[in-house]
Write a protein that holds these residues in place. Sequence first.
Motif, short mmCIF file in Angstrom:
data_model
loop_
_atom_site.label_atom_id
_atom_site.label_comp_id
_atom_site.label_asym_id
_atom_site.label_seq_id
_atom_site.Cartn_x
_atom_site.Cartn_y
_atom_site.Cartn_z
N LEU A 188 58.68 75.20 33.95
CA LEU A 188 58.71 73.78 34.31
C LEU A 188 58.49 72.96 33.05
O LEU A 188 57.45 73.10 32.39
CB LEU A 188 57.62 73.46 35.34
N ARG A 189 59.46 72.11 32.72
CA ARG A 189 59.38 71.30 31.49
C ARG A 189 59.54 69.82 31.82
O ARG A 189 60.24 69.45 32.75
CB ARG A 189 60.45 71.72 30.48
N SER A 190 58.91 68.99 31.01
CA SER A 190 59.02 67.53 31.17
C SER A 190 60.30 67.05 30.51
O SER A 190 60.68 67.51 29.43
CB SER A 190 57.81 66.84 30.53
N LEU A 191 60.98 66.11 31.16
CA LEU A 191 62.22 65.55 30.63
C LEU A 191 62.00 64.25 29.88
O LEU A 191 62.82 63.85 29.06
CB LEU A 191 63.21 65.29 31.77
N ARG A 192 60.92 63.59 30.18
CA ARG A 192 60.58 62.35 29.49
C ARG A 192 59.07 62.25 29.40
O ARG A 192 58.34 63.12 29.87
CB ARG A 192 61.17 61.14 30.21
N GLU A 193 58.58 61.21 28.77
CA GLU A 193 57.14 61.06 28.63
C GLU A 193 56.50 60.85 30.01
O GLU A 193 56.96 60.04 30.81
CB GLU A 193 56.81 59.87 27.72
N ILE A 194 55.44 61.61 30.27
CA ILE A 194 54.76 61.55 31.56
C ILE A 194 53.30 61.14 31.33
O ILE A 194 52.62 61.70 30.46
CB ILE A 194 54.83 62.92 32.28
N GLN A 195 52.85 60.17 32.10
CA GLN A 195 51.50 59.64 31.93
C GLN A 195 50.50 60.41 32.80
O GLN A 195 50.88 61.06 33.78
CB GLN A 195 51.47 58.15 32.30
N ILE A 196 49.24 60.30 32.46
CA ILE A 196 48.17 60.92 33.26
C ILE A 196 48.20 60.35 34.67
O ILE A 196 48.27 59.13 34.86
CB ILE A 196 46.79 60.67 32.61
N GLY A 197 48.20 61.21 35.68
CA GLY A 197 48.22 60.78 37.08
C GLY A 197 49.61 60.58 37.64
O GLY A 197 49.75 60.35 38.85
N GLU A 198 50.65 60.67 36.80
CA GLU A 198 52.01 60.47 37.28
C GLU A 198 52.49 61.70 38.06
O GLU A 198 52.24 62.84 37.65
CB GLU A 198 52.95 60.22 36.10
N GLU A 199 53.17 61.47 39.19
CA GLU A 199 53.68 62.58 39.98
C GLU A 199 54.84 63.25 39.26
O GLU A 199 55.70 62.61 38.67
CB GLU A 199 54.13 62.12 41.37
N LEU A 200 54.87 64.58 39.33
CA LEU A 200 55.94 65.37 38.73
C LEU A 200 57.01 65.61 39.79
O LEU A 200 56.71 65.96 40.93
CB LEU A 200 55.41 66.71 38.23
N THR A 201 58.27 65.41 39.41
CA THR A 201 59.38 65.58 40.35
C THR A 201 60.50 66.40 39.70
O THR A 201 60.65 66.42 38.48
CB THR A 201 59.95 64.23 40.80
N ILE A 202 61.24 67.08 40.55
CA ILE A 202 62.44 67.80 40.13
C ILE A 202 63.56 67.43 41.10
O ILE A 202 63.32 66.83 42.15
CB ILE A 202 62.23 69.33 40.15
N SER A 203 64.78 67.78 40.76
CA SER A 203 65.89 67.60 41.70
C SER A 203 66.09 68.90 42.44
O SER A 203 66.26 69.96 41.82
CB SER A 203 67.17 67.21 40.96
N TYR A 204 66.06 68.85 43.77
CA TYR A 204 66.23 70.05 44.58
C TYR A 204 67.68 70.52 44.61
O TYR A 204 67.95 71.68 44.94
CB TYR A 204 65.81 69.77 46.03
N ILE A 205 68.61 69.64 44.31
CA ILE A 205 70.02 69.94 44.53
C ILE A 205 70.86 69.56 43.32
O ILE A 205 70.40 68.83 42.44
CB ILE A 205 70.57 69.19 45.77
#
Length: 390
Positions: A188-205
């Motif tokens: 699992l890798r980050s695609l852009r800058e992610i802040q503390i407390g931010e929800e992590l999302t992926i595309s299911y499809i």
Amino acid sequence: MEPGRLEKFPSPGRGSGLRALKRARPGELLYRAEPFACTVTKQRLGGVCERCLRRNERLLRCAQCKIARYCDTRCQLGQSAACPSEKLYSFSDLQSNIEELSEEMKEGLRHLAQTLQLYLRVEIQDAFQLVPAIDIFQIFAKVTCNCFTISNGEMQDVGVGLYPSMSLLNHSCDPNCVIVFEGRQLLLRSLREIQIGEELTISYIESLMPSSERRKHLKRQYCFECNCRLCQTQEKDVDMLAGEEQAWKEIKDAVTKVGDPRSQEEWEQVLTMCQTLLNNNADRLPDTNIYLLKMLDCAMDACINLRRWKEALLYGNRTLKPYRLYYSSFHPLRAVQMMRVGKLQHTQDMFPQALKTLKQAYNIMKVTHGADHSLVQDLMKLKEQCEAGM
């Protein structure tokens, strides 16, 4: 990857979710996991190792079942330790969403559960060891809603696996994270800058479909309505369906029927079909029409399998602009497509062009795959060959 980077939390309106405990830059490895369970897809059976899911030209057949194939004895006898993908969430915690499934899907799962029950009755003589049919139905429902398609570095499907903790990730058509695989290991890798407390999302499809089809697919497979910005605004739908409707519907039907060609004769038939439809609709559909784009991809695959490199490059070049339009700056499919085109440019001794294309692919892959991924290592070797040829 540092420990304690993620945590489970109640995501408003979405059940449970995962959020960041630390700030992350683009391309950071946030989590890695081995599967709770996995299997090879039917199409790849016999072509990849049942254990590590890697392609190998000299796979050894299992002496007992005569079907499964492995790289070597180590792969065949390999045992996993306690599954690290259960650290945040376990298989028993997974949601089955049975009440949300369509009657058609429920009926299909019931049939599978009954079939397995009949098989177990033959294989297990002690009736007390049999699993109740209702439990099997629940298990199948959980697998249906929570399984991940395992792909190789080039994003080609090779298997299906369960990674319980990663099932906490919610969907977005414009996600901030991506999942790729190294063998059967999930990254699992980050695609852009992610802040503390931010929800992590992926595309299911796969995102290369109009918003109405994306929402329909998500509802059927994952039992929820997507109300993200892209679905609500139907952004890019006009470009995706540009051109004459009758023309793209004909191409859509043709692409759907391609199946899984194996022989040279079958690939020749596919290429002839693609060439005919592409020529007939040259003035009726732009390359940005997603069904024409899929046909260009299909024609490119056929030419590669038939070793017709020059023609493959012509089709591949036509896909780059639409890929840039539909896939975000850091998207693994865009990077892989650029690498494929770069390889074809290399076969034609177009070393400066190939080097430029491969550098662009690398800039994306170091975020989506990570610099130590095997596919990125292959890309680096290809870059070195281009530099040596100049």
